[in-house]
Each structure stands twice: as C-alpha cells, then as structure tokens.
Design a protein around this motif. Structure first.
Motif, PDB file in Angstrom:
ATOM      1  N   LYS A   1     -15.258 -17.289   7.981  1.00 51.12           N
ATOM      2  CA  LYS A   1     -15.137 -17.254   6.531  1.00 51.12           C
ATOM      3  C   LYS A   1     -14.259 -16.071   6.135  1.00 51.12           C
ATOM      4  O   LYS A   1     -14.395 -14.989   6.664  1.00 51.12           O
ATOM      5  N   GLY A   2     -13.385 -16.294   5.166  1.00 52.34           N
ATOM      6  CA  GLY A   2     -12.427 -15.276   4.768  1.00 52.34           C
ATOM      7  C   GLY A   2     -13.003 -14.236   3.830  1.00 52.34           C
ATOM      8  O   GLY A   2     -14.106 -14.346   3.321  1.00 52.34           O
ATOM      9  N   VAL A   3     -12.209 -13.208   3.611  1.00 53.00           N
ATOM     10  CA  VAL A   3     -12.548 -12.133   2.683  1.00 53.00           C
ATOM     11  C   VAL A   3     -11.730 -12.354   1.421  1.00 53.00           C
ATOM     12  O   VAL A   3     -10.540 -12.665   1.491  1.00 53.00           O
ATOM     13  N   PHE A   4     -12.348 -12.208   0.261  1.00 54.89           N
ATOM     14  CA  PHE A   4     -11.654 -12.408  -0.999  1.00 54.89           C
ATOM     15  C   PHE A   4     -11.522 -11.081  -1.733  1.00 54.89           C
ATOM     16  O   PHE A   4     -12.423 -10.251  -1.696  1.00 54.89           O
ATOM     17  N   PHE A   5     -10.400 -10.903  -2.397  1.00 52.54           N
ATOM     18  CA  PHE A   5     -10.112  -9.668  -3.108  1.00 52.54           C
ATOM     19  C   PHE A   5      -9.837  -9.977  -4.572  1.00 52.54           C
ATOM     20  O   PHE A   5      -9.200 -10.970  -4.886  1.00 52.54           O
ATOM     21  N   LYS A   6     -10.299  -9.101  -5.451  1.00 49.07           N
ATOM     22  CA  LYS A   6     -10.030  -9.266  -6.881  1.00 49.07           C
ATOM     23  C   LYS A   6      -8.581  -8.929  -7.204  1.00 49.07           C
ATOM     24  O   LYS A   6      -7.993  -9.492  -8.109  1.00 49.07           O
ATOM     25  N   ASN A   7      -8.032  -7.959  -6.461  1.00 47.76           N
ATOM     26  CA  ASN A   7      -6.676  -7.510  -6.747  1.00 47.76           C
ATOM     27  C   ASN A   7      -6.095  -6.847  -5.491  1.00 47.76           C
ATOM     28  O   ASN A   7      -6.792  -6.676  -4.491  1.00 47.76           O
ATOM     29  N   ILE A   8      -4.843  -6.478  -5.577  1.00 43.54           N
ATOM     30  CA  ILE A   8      -4.163  -5.899  -4.419  1.00 43.54           C
ATOM     31  C   ILE A   8      -4.735  -4.533  -4.063  1.00 43.54           C
ATOM     32  O   ILE A   8      -4.773  -4.150  -2.888  1.00 43.54           O
ATOM     33  N   THR A   9      -5.229  -3.786  -5.050  1.00 39.98           N
ATOM     34  CA  THR A   9      -5.829  -2.480  -4.768  1.00 39.98           C
ATOM     35  C   THR A   9      -7.045  -2.648  -3.861  1.00 39.98           C
ATOM     36  O   THR A   9      -7.220  -1.887  -2.898  1.00 39.98           O
ATOM     37  N   GLU A  10      -7.872  -3.634  -4.152  1.00 45.90           N
ATOM     38  CA  GLU A  10      -9.051  -3.902  -3.328  1.00 45.90           C
ATOM     39  C   GLU A  10      -8.640  -4.338  -1.913  1.00 45.90           C
ATOM     40  O   GLU A  10      -9.252  -3.927  -0.924  1.00 45.90           O
ATOM     41  N   ALA A  11      -7.599  -5.145  -1.820  1.00 43.45           N
ATOM     42  CA  ALA A  11      -7.114  -5.583  -0.498  1.00 43.45           C
ATOM     43  C   ALA A  11      -6.609  -4.382   0.304  1.00 43.45           C
ATOM     44  O   ALA A  11      -6.916  -4.249   1.499  1.00 43.45           O
TER      45      ALA A  11
ATOM     46  N   LYS B   1      -7.476  -1.260  -0.004  1.00 44.00           N
ATOM     47  CA  LYS B   1      -8.616  -0.414   0.355  1.00 44.00           C
ATOM     48  C   LYS B   1      -9.330  -0.987   1.585  1.00 44.00           C
ATOM     49  O   LYS B   1      -9.662  -0.250   2.520  1.00 44.00           O
ATOM     50  N   THR B   2      -9.563  -2.293   1.603  1.00 46.07           N
ATOM     51  CA  THR B   2     -10.247  -2.932   2.732  1.00 46.07           C
ATOM     52  C   THR B   2      -9.447  -2.778   4.016  1.00 46.07           C
ATOM     53  O   THR B   2     -10.005  -2.428   5.066  1.00 46.07           O
ATOM     54  N   VAL B   3      -8.143  -3.009   3.943  1.00 44.64           N
ATOM     55  CA  VAL B   3      -7.288  -2.874   5.129  1.00 44.64           C
ATOM     56  C   VAL B   3      -7.250  -1.406   5.574  1.00 44.64           C
ATOM     57  O   VAL B   3      -7.315  -1.113   6.769  1.00 44.64           O
ATOM     58  N   SER B   4      -7.164  -0.493   4.627  1.00 37.79           N
ATOM     59  CA  SER B   4      -7.173   0.943   4.956  1.00 37.79           C
ATOM     60  C   SER B   4      -8.438   1.325   5.713  1.00 37.79           C
ATOM     61  O   SER B   4      -8.377   2.026   6.725  1.00 37.79           O
ATOM     62  N   GLU B   5      -9.576   0.866   5.221  1.00 39.07           N
ATOM     63  CA  GLU B   5     -10.852   1.176   5.872  1.00 39.07           C
ATOM     64  C   GLU B   5     -10.940   0.540   7.258  1.00 39.07           C
ATOM     65  O   GLU B   5     -11.405   1.162   8.207  1.00 39.07           O
TER      66      GLU B   5
ATOM     67  N   GLY C   1      -8.318   2.441   9.404  1.00 35.18           N
ATOM     68  CA  GLY C   1      -8.390   3.898   9.360  1.00 35.18           C
ATOM     69  C   GLY C   1      -7.103   4.578   8.937  1.00 35.18           C
ATOM     70  O   GLY C   1      -6.874   5.743   9.247  1.00 35.18           O
ATOM     71  N   THR C   2      -6.243   3.852   8.232  1.00 32.72           N
ATOM     72  CA  THR C   2      -4.979   4.398   7.764  1.00 32.72           C
ATOM     73  C   THR C   2      -4.857   4.137   6.268  1.00 32.72           C
ATOM     74  O   THR C   2      -4.946   2.989   5.833  1.00 32.72           O
ATOM     75  N   PRO C   3      -4.668   5.179   5.475  1.00 34.94           N
ATOM     76  CA  PRO C   3      -4.557   4.951   4.032  1.00 34.94           C
ATOM     77  C   PRO C   3      -3.296   4.160   3.684  1.00 34.94           C
ATOM     78  O   PRO C   3      -2.242   4.360   4.279  1.00 34.94           O
ATOM     79  N   ILE C   4      -3.456   3.232   2.754  1.00 34.25           N
ATOM     80  CA  ILE C   4      -2.313   2.475   2.239  1.00 34.25           C
ATOM     81  C   ILE C   4      -2.221   2.815   0.756  1.00 34.25           C
ATOM     82  O   ILE C   4      -3.005   2.329  -0.049  1.00 34.25           O
ATOM     83  N   LYS C   5      -1.267   3.660   0.444  1.00 30.17           N
ATOM     84  CA  LYS C   5      -1.125   4.154  -0.923  1.00 30.17           C
ATOM     85  C   LYS C   5      -0.091   3.332  -1.681  1.00 30.17           C
ATOM     86  O   LYS C   5       0.921   2.910  -1.112  1.00 30.17           O
TER      87      LYS C   5
ATOM     88  N   GLN D   1       5.857   2.069   1.760  1.00 32.26           N
ATOM     89  CA  GLN D   1       6.330   0.938   2.546  1.00 32.26           C
ATOM     90  C   GLN D   1       5.153   0.161   3.135  1.00 32.26           C
ATOM     91  O   GLN D   1       5.187  -1.057   3.219  1.00 32.26           O
ATOM     92  N   GLU D   2       4.097   0.882   3.517  1.00 28.69           N
ATOM     93  CA  GLU D   2       2.908   0.224   4.063  1.00 28.69           C
ATOM     94  C   GLU D   2       2.291  -0.730   3.044  1.00 28.69           C
ATOM     95  O   GLU D   2       1.853  -1.829   3.374  1.00 28.69           O
ATOM     96  N   ALA D   3       2.255  -0.301   1.783  1.00 22.64           N
ATOM     97  CA  ALA D   3       1.708  -1.135   0.714  1.00 22.64           C
ATOM     98  C   ALA D   3       2.550  -2.395   0.539  1.00 22.64           C
ATOM     99  O   ALA D   3       2.020  -3.510   0.419  1.00 22.64           O
TER     100      ALA D   3
END
Length: 181
Positions: free
Chosen positions: A1-11, A13-17, A20-24, A28-30
């Motif tokens: 089952k997939g993960v759903f995000f309300k917006n790109i900021t939430e996506a 944050k989840t990928v960053s966590e 373990g790499t912040p995506i600001k 370019q990472e963002a």
C-alpha cells in the motif's frame, strides 16, 4: 500500500526522514524529488490506461481513475529558474488523458510531441510509434528510460518532422512571445 501526501512539503519531509538527508525547498534535491514524483505519476497513469483499455472501460471511468491518482500526488507548483526559462508546465494527468483521447491517440497512432516533459500527454500512445522532443536533459533521459526510442532535444518551436505523423500534441509555452524587432 502506498503513502499519500497532502502536499510536496509533506512528501519532502517523509523522504528526508527516510533517507536521513534534509530536502530543503529551492534546492536541486527538492526539484529532483518533484521530478521523480511526477515521473512515477506518469508511469502509473500509463499502466492504469492500459488496464482500463484492456478491460474495455469507458473513457469517463479511466478519467476518474486518473483524477483519483492525481489527487494522491503532491502539488508540484514549485518552479526553478530553468523551468521558468524553458516555460515548462506539466499537464495534470486527467487533462493529459482527455487531450490524448480527443486527439484520437491510441496504440496504433503515430504521434509527435514537441515539448514532451515526462510524457504525460503521451500516456495513451505507443512509445515505439511516438517521436518526442524535450530540451531538458533529465526529462529527455526520463523519456528514454520509459522506452521512447525516438527522443530529440531540440527547440520545440521549430517543428521538423521528417516522417508524417497522425497526431501532433503538445503543451505550448505560456510565457510572453519574444519579438525580434
């Protein structure tokens, strides 16, 4: 089952966590994450259309599936200086599907797309019968990775088709037209 995000900021944050790499924002990472999400949406949409056609679903039912898919994708409204300069705007998947249906695109149609992006307007086309153009290197590579065999990287405003195609479909530039005078 997939993960759903309300917006790109939430996506982000989840990928960053997860990694373990912040995506600001503004990095370019963002933008890379945004592109990966958009590409994944195009791939899932293509599969959904294939399944829908195989099961003889009417266009409106396939459209509804794509509306649901689009609602599960984060809003990708962030634009870089490159995307602004290239006037790159992604077509929402349900709209791309309707455009391709209205243009009569199916697996038998030969198609030319002068500004292909990640291939949204081609989600109902046969990749082997499509000639695509995309100036952005990463998006052109994404098209190749999806199986498009005829990928060009030229100025899409200069259409040069050596072979006749059944349909030309594209998301035109939306910026101001430059006047050489």
């Amino acid at each position: 089952k997939g993960v759903f995000f309300k917006n790109i900021t939430e996506a982000r944050k989840t990928v960053s966590e997860k990694f373990g790499t912040p995506i600001k924002p503004g990095t370019q990472e963002a933008k890379d994450l945004d592109e990966a999400i958009e590409l994944a949406g195009v791939i899932v949409a293509r599969r959904s259309i294939k399944i829908g056609r195989k099961n003889n679903l009417p266009v409106n039912e396939i459209f509804d599936v794509l509306v649901e898919l689009q609602s599960q994708l984060p809003n990708l409204s962030v634009r870089t200086s490159t995307s602004v300069q290239n006037q790159a705007y992604s077509t929402p998947l349900p709209i791309a599907y309707l455009a391709s249906e209205l243009a009569g695109i199916d697996y038998l149609t030969t198609v030319y797309e002068p500004s292909a992006g990640n291939g949204a307007l081609l989600i109902g086309a046969d990749k082997k019968k499509s000639v695509v153009n995309e100036m952005n290197e990463e998006r052109a590579d994404n098209l190749r990775s999806q199986g498009y065999q005829h990928v060009y990287q030229k100025d899409g405003t200069i259409i040069d088709i050596s072979q006749k195609r059944d349909v030309v479909i594209g998301n035109p530039p939306f910026g101001a037209v430059k006047d050489d005078n």
